[in-house]
Design a protein around this motif. Structure first.
Motif, PDB file in Angstrom:
ATOM      1  N   CYS A 240      46.807  39.466  46.792  1.00  9.42           N
ATOM      2  CA  CYS A 240      47.703  38.644  45.983  1.00  9.42           C
ATOM      3  C   CYS A 240      48.503  37.658  46.825  1.00  9.42           C
ATOM      4  O   CYS A 240      48.775  36.534  46.382  1.00  9.42           O
ATOM      5  CB  CYS A 240      48.651  39.530  45.179  1.00  9.42           C
ATOM      6  SG  CYS A 240      49.354  40.921  46.090  1.00  9.42           S
ATOM      7  N   CYS A 251      42.421  48.717  43.562  1.00  6.33           N
ATOM      8  CA  CYS A 251      41.637  48.719  42.333  1.00  6.33           C
ATOM      9  C   CYS A 251      40.431  49.638  42.515  1.00  6.33           C
ATOM     10  O   CYS A 251      39.683  49.514  43.490  1.00  6.33           O
ATOM     11  CB  CYS A 251      41.185  47.301  41.982  1.00  6.33           C
ATOM     12  SG  CYS A 251      40.070  47.220  40.559  1.00  6.33           S
ATOM     13  N   LYS A 266      45.954  43.441  34.628  1.00 10.46           N
ATOM     14  CA  LYS A 266      44.549  43.507  35.012  1.00 10.46           C
ATOM     15  C   LYS A 266      44.422  43.181  36.494  1.00 10.46           C
ATOM     16  O   LYS A 266      45.305  42.562  37.087  1.00 10.46           O
ATOM     17  CB  LYS A 266      43.697  42.551  34.188  1.00 10.46           C
ATOM     18  CG  LYS A 266      44.088  41.088  34.336  1.00 10.46           C
ATOM     19  CD  LYS A 266      43.228  40.201  33.446  1.00 10.46           C
ATOM     20  CE  LYS A 266      43.650  38.730  33.580  1.00 10.46           C
ATOM     21  NZ  LYS A 266      42.828  37.846  32.717  1.00 10.46           N
ATOM     22  N   CYS A 267      43.322  43.589  37.081  1.00 11.52           N
ATOM     23  CA  CYS A 267      43.075  43.302  38.496  1.00 11.52           C
ATOM     24  C   CYS A 267      42.878  41.794  38.669  1.00 11.52           C
ATOM     25  O   CYS A 267      42.077  41.190  37.950  1.00 11.52           O
ATOM     26  CB  CYS A 267      41.839  44.054  38.971  1.00 11.52           C
ATOM     27  SG  CYS A 267      41.326  43.628  40.657  1.00 11.52           S
ATOM     28  N   PRO A 268      43.573  41.163  39.608  1.00 10.69           N
ATOM     29  CA  PRO A 268      43.445  39.713  39.776  1.00 10.69           C
ATOM     30  C   PRO A 268      42.100  39.276  40.351  1.00 10.69           C
ATOM     31  O   PRO A 268      41.780  38.089  40.322  1.00 10.69           O
ATOM     32  CB  PRO A 268      44.582  39.372  40.750  1.00 10.69           C
ATOM     33  CG  PRO A 268      44.819  40.624  41.500  1.00 10.69           C
ATOM     34  CD  PRO A 268      44.559  41.746  40.541  1.00 10.69           C
ATOM     35  N   CYS A 270      38.733  41.278  39.963  1.00 10.53           N
ATOM     36  CA  CYS A 270      37.619  41.565  39.041  1.00 10.53           C
ATOM     37  C   CYS A 270      38.044  41.513  37.576  1.00 10.53           C
ATOM     38  O   CYS A 270      37.196  41.654  36.682  1.00 10.53           O
ATOM     39  CB  CYS A 270      36.997  42.915  39.372  1.00 10.53           C
ATOM     40  SG  CYS A 270      38.101  44.325  39.076  1.00 10.53           S
ATOM     41  N   GLU A 271      39.367  41.368  37.336  1.00 14.18           N
ATOM     42  CA  GLU A 271      39.929  41.256  35.987  1.00 14.18           C
ATOM     43  C   GLU A 271      39.692  42.495  35.143  1.00 14.18           C
ATOM     44  O   GLU A 271      39.635  42.429  33.908  1.00 14.18           O
ATOM     45  CB  GLU A 271      39.386  40.007  35.276  1.00 14.18           C
ATOM     46  CG  GLU A 271      39.741  38.702  35.976  1.00 14.18           C
ATOM     47  CD  GLU A 271      39.343  37.480  35.184  1.00 14.18           C
ATOM     48  OE1 GLU A 271      38.620  37.641  34.172  1.00 14.18           O
ATOM     49  OE2 GLU A 271      39.758  36.358  35.553  1.00 14.18           O
ATOM     50  N   THR A 272      39.560  43.641  35.781  1.00 15.51           N
ATOM     51  CA  THR A 272      39.445  44.894  35.045  1.00 15.51           C
ATOM     52  C   THR A 272      40.805  45.251  34.435  1.00 15.51           C
ATOM     53  O   THR A 272      41.804  45.304  35.155  1.00 15.51           O
ATOM     54  CB  THR A 272      38.991  46.031  35.974  1.00 15.51           C
ATOM     55  OG1 THR A 272      37.709  45.710  36.509  1.00 15.51           O
ATOM     56  CG2 THR A 272      38.905  47.349  35.214  1.00 15.51           C
ATOM     57  N   PRO A 273      40.875  45.492  33.130  1.00 14.10           N
ATOM     58  CA  PRO A 273      42.168  45.841  32.509  1.00 14.10           C
ATOM     59  C   PRO A 273      42.701  47.158  33.065  1.00 14.10           C
ATOM     60  O   PRO A 273      41.949  48.099  33.323  1.00 14.10           O
ATOM     61  CB  PRO A 273      41.826  45.963  31.017  1.00 14.10           C
ATOM     62  CG  PRO A 273      40.541  45.223  30.849  1.00 14.10           C
ATOM     63  CD  PRO A 273      39.795  45.385  32.145  1.00 14.10           C
TER      64      PRO A 273
END
Length: 284
Positions: A240, A251, A266-268, A270-273
C-alpha cells in the motif's frame, strides 16, 4: 567441430534494460549515451567466446519487448556475429528514444498502470528462453538487470517467484543500479542466486562498470575478488505504501502485505473481498 570443453564455457546472457525508469525525475540520464554503452557491452560479451548467446529484453510502458534476437531470426539463433548485434540494436535506438521521450514529456502521474508488470514479465521471459536453450546444450546462463529508478512494489510477488525459479535452475542474476535508490528486490535476487549487485549513480561510468564487473562469466569470476554487498534488506515491503515492514497483514489469496487494516474492505492487489477478517487477512 566444437570441443566439449568449448561448449561448456559458452554462456547465455539475458540482458534486461528498464527503459521506463528514465522519466522526468531522471533527466540527467542521456538515452543515447546509455544505450550506446549497452551496445558496446553486448559486442564485447559476444567477442569473449564464439558460442556465446545473447538476448536483450527492454521493459517498455506496456510490455517486456525482446529486441534481440529479432522475430525474423530462428529461435535457436542466439549466438550471432558481433557486428550483426550492433546493427540490430542500433536500429532499435530511435524507437526506444521515442518511448523514453513520451515518459519525459508526461507528468509523473500520467504513466499507465500497465508499467507495473513489465519487469516481472521480463524475468519470466528470460527464464523461459533459458529453459528452452538448456534443452539444446550446455552453457552458463545468467541475467543482467540494469535499473535507473526505484522498485515498483506491485512486481514483488511475481519477481520473487522468478528469483526462486532462477535459483533452482542455477541462473545467476546480476543487478546494476544507476540510481540513488537501492533496489531491495534486486538485492535479494542477486544474493539468492549468487550474482553481483552494483550501485553507481554516474551515467558517464556505465560502460566502465559493465565491462569491469559484468563481462566475465560465472566460472571466471571465481578467480577474482568480487565486490560484496555491504548490506541486504530482507524486509518485505507493504503493497500500500511501499515501506519496509517487519510485521504486516497478509492477504490469504495473493499474499499481498499491508501495513494497516483500517477501513479494509477488499485486498488492493487481487480485490478479494474481506468478508471475515480472521479468515481472509491474517497477521503475519
Amino acid at each position: 567441430e566444437m570441443s566439449t570443453s568449448d561448449d561448456d564455457q559458452s554462456c547465455l546472457l539475458c540482458l534486461i534494460f528498464d527503459v521506463i525508469s528514465i522519466q522526468k525525475q531522471s533527466q540527467n540520464l542521456h538515452a543515447d549515451k546509455v544505450l550506446g554503452a549497452i551496445i558496446l557491452f553486448c559486442n564485447s560479451y559476444l567477442l569473449m567466446h564464439r558460442q556465446n548467446r545473447l538476448v536483450v529484453i527492454v521493459v517498455t510502458n506496456t510490455e517486456a519487448r525482446v529486441i534481440y534476437p529479432p522475430k525474423s531470426h530462428s529461435n535457436n539463433r542466439l549466438h550471432p556475429v558481433y557486428h550483426e548485434v550492433a546493427s540490430i540494436l542500433s536500429s532499435e535506438l530511435a524507437s526506444l528514444q521515442s518511448i523514453i521521450g513520451e515518459f519525459q514529456d508526461s507528468e509523473p502521474g500520467d504513466a499507465p498502470q500497465t508499467t507495473s508488470y513489465g519487469l516481472s514479465n521480463s524475468f519470466s521471459k528470460s527464464l523461459c528462453i533459458i529453459n528452452n536453450q538448456q534443452k539444446r546444450g550446455k552453457f552458463l546462463p545468467r541475467m543482467l538487470v540494469i535499473q535507473f529508478n526505484k522498485d515498483r512494489i506491485i512486481d514483488y510477488n511475481s519477481i520473487m517467484n522468478s528469483i526462486f525459479s532462477a535459483q533452482k535452475m542455477g541462473v545467476i542474476i546480476d543487478s546494476f543500479i544507476v540510481s540513488k535508490f537501492d533496489s531491495h528486490i534486486l538485492q535479494q535476487a542477486s544474493f539468492l542466486t549468487g550474482g553481483l549487485y552494483i550501485k553507481h549513480m554516474d551515467e558517464n561510468d556505465i560502460l566502465q562498470f559493465l565491462m569491469t564487473y559484468f563481462l566475465s562469466d560465472n566460472k571466471v569470476r571465481e578467480l577474482f575478488n568480487q565486490p560484496l554487498q555491504k548490506s541486504i534488506d530482507f524486509k518485505a515491503s507493504c503493497f500500500c505504501h511501499n515501506n519496509p515492514v517487519e510485521y504486516a497483514y497478509m492477504c490469504s489469496v495473493c499474499l499481498a502485505l499491508l501495513c494497516s487494516d483500517e477501513n479494509l474492505v477488499k485486498c488492493p492487489v487481487c480485490e478479494t473481498p474481506v468478508r471475515n477478517r480472521s479468515q481472509s487477512i491474517m497477521k503475519n
